[in-house]
Motif scaffolding. Structure first.
Motif, PDB file in Angstrom:
ATOM      1  N   ASP A  78       0.871  -1.172   0.000  1.00  0.00           N
ATOM      2  CA  ASP A  78       0.000   0.000   0.000  1.00  0.00           C
ATOM      3  C   ASP A  78       0.910   1.224   0.000  1.00  0.00           C
ATOM      4  O   ASP A  78       1.466   1.593   1.040  1.00  0.00           O
ATOM      5  N   GLU A  80       1.397   5.197  -0.650  1.00  0.00           N
ATOM      6  CA  GLU A  80       0.582   6.412  -0.643  1.00  0.00           C
ATOM      7  C   GLU A  80       0.478   7.009  -2.046  1.00  0.00           C
ATOM      8  O   GLU A  80       1.478   7.191  -2.745  1.00  0.00           O
ATOM      9  N   ARG A  82      -0.993   5.608  -4.628  1.00  0.00           N
ATOM     10  CA  ARG A  82      -1.069   4.590  -5.672  1.00  0.00           C
ATOM     11  C   ARG A  82      -2.080   3.518  -5.283  1.00  0.00           C
ATOM     12  O   ARG A  82      -2.387   3.323  -4.108  1.00  0.00           O
ATOM     13  N   THR A  83      -2.575   2.805  -6.296  1.00  0.00           N
ATOM     14  CA  THR A  83      -3.437   1.662  -6.049  1.00  0.00           C
ATOM     15  C   THR A  83      -2.597   0.554  -5.410  1.00  0.00           C
ATOM     16  O   THR A  83      -1.444   0.343  -5.809  1.00  0.00           O
ATOM     17  N   PRO A  84      -3.113  -0.172  -4.408  1.00  0.00           N
ATOM     18  CA  PRO A  84      -2.338  -1.268  -3.811  1.00  0.00           C
ATOM     19  C   PRO A  84      -1.817  -2.238  -4.869  1.00  0.00           C
ATOM     20  O   PRO A  84      -2.500  -2.533  -5.856  1.00  0.00           O
ATOM     21  N   VAL A  85      -0.602  -2.712  -4.676  1.00  0.00           N
ATOM     22  CA  VAL A  85       0.077  -3.572  -5.648  1.00  0.00           C
ATOM     23  C   VAL A  85       0.401  -4.910  -4.993  1.00  0.00           C
ATOM     24  O   VAL A  85       1.009  -4.947  -3.918  1.00  0.00           O
ATOM     25  N   ARG A  86       0.013  -5.992  -5.646  1.00  0.00           N
ATOM     26  CA  ARG A  86       0.402  -7.328  -5.179  1.00  0.00           C
ATOM     27  C   ARG A  86       1.712  -7.701  -5.875  1.00  0.00           C
ATOM     28  O   ARG A  86       1.798  -7.675  -7.110  1.00  0.00           O
ATOM     29  N   THR A 102       4.567   3.771   3.035  1.00  0.00           N
ATOM     30  CA  THR A 102       4.334   2.463   2.418  1.00  0.00           C
ATOM     31  C   THR A 102       4.195   1.412   3.509  1.00  0.00           C
ATOM     32  O   THR A 102       4.967   1.395   4.466  1.00  0.00           O
TER      33      THR A 102
END
Length: 197
Positions: A78, A80, A82-86, A102
């Motif tokens: 997560d 700040e 930005r869209t959450p990234v896997r 982050t």
């Protein structure tokens, strides 16, 4: 770093263990420039860390970072703004600012990551994953090229010098141009290039 040899080899046993900046875990420092620099005054730094619990990342003002998953099921970042990234072992390295808030949520247990950081006023960096099976010819105009061997064994040749890397060994070259990576069996490596800011 003095330009005395085309390749400087750092064996896995030479890595330096130290606490995270925020005290939440332990990091394994692979290489740093200038050599011996602290977390407050490096130009660039490469390290590994085991993340065993969800939580925030350490903040590094003025630093850019690239994160790769080496082992484990991955995590959701997560960052700040930005869209959450896997991020998993199958994904490309993820580049983001280290001075932006982050946090990480583990997907399925502890992971080990590879963390590359550079100070924006000193240099820039890029990170690539590569599977070497046979011979790979590379060309780089980076001021410093680093080859980190994640799995397997690989031989790096540039100019008249070569280095043999086993798992978790690292080679640092400050000679731009062509180089060869050779592996008799498939090997996984990360290429880190540092250039001008």
């Amino acid at each position: 770093m003095a330009r005395l040899m085309a390749i400087r080899l750092i064996k896995a046993a030479e890595h330096r263990r130290m606490p995270w900046k925020n005290g939440g875990g332990e990091t394994v420092e692979i290489a740093v420039d200038p050599q011996g620099a602290s977390l407050a005054d490096f130009d660039w730094r490469i390290s590994m860390a085991t993340v065993a619990a969800d939580g925030p990342f350490s903040a590094f003002p003025g630093i850019d970072r690239t994160l790769s998953i080496l082992d484990g099921s991955g995590m959701v970042l997560d960052i700040e703004g930005r869209t959450p990234v896997r991020l998993t072992v199958d994904d490309a390295p993820l580049h983001f600012a280290a001075d932006v808030a982050t946090s990480a949520t583990l997907v399925g247990g502890p992971i080990t990551d590879l963390n590359v950081m550079s100070r924006r006023t000193a240099c820039s960096h890029g990170v690539r994953k590569l599977r070497v099976a046979g011979t790979e010819r590379l060309t780089s105009d980076a001021e410093t090229l680093i080859v980190f061997c994640h799995r397997g064994n690989v031989r790096l040749t540039t100019g008249n010098d070569d280095a043999r890397l086993s798992a978790l060994d690292t080679a640092i070259s400050q000679v731009s141009g062509d180089m060869l990576l050779v592996s008799e069996a498939p090997a996984d490596v990360f290429l880190v290039e540092f250039g001008k800011a």
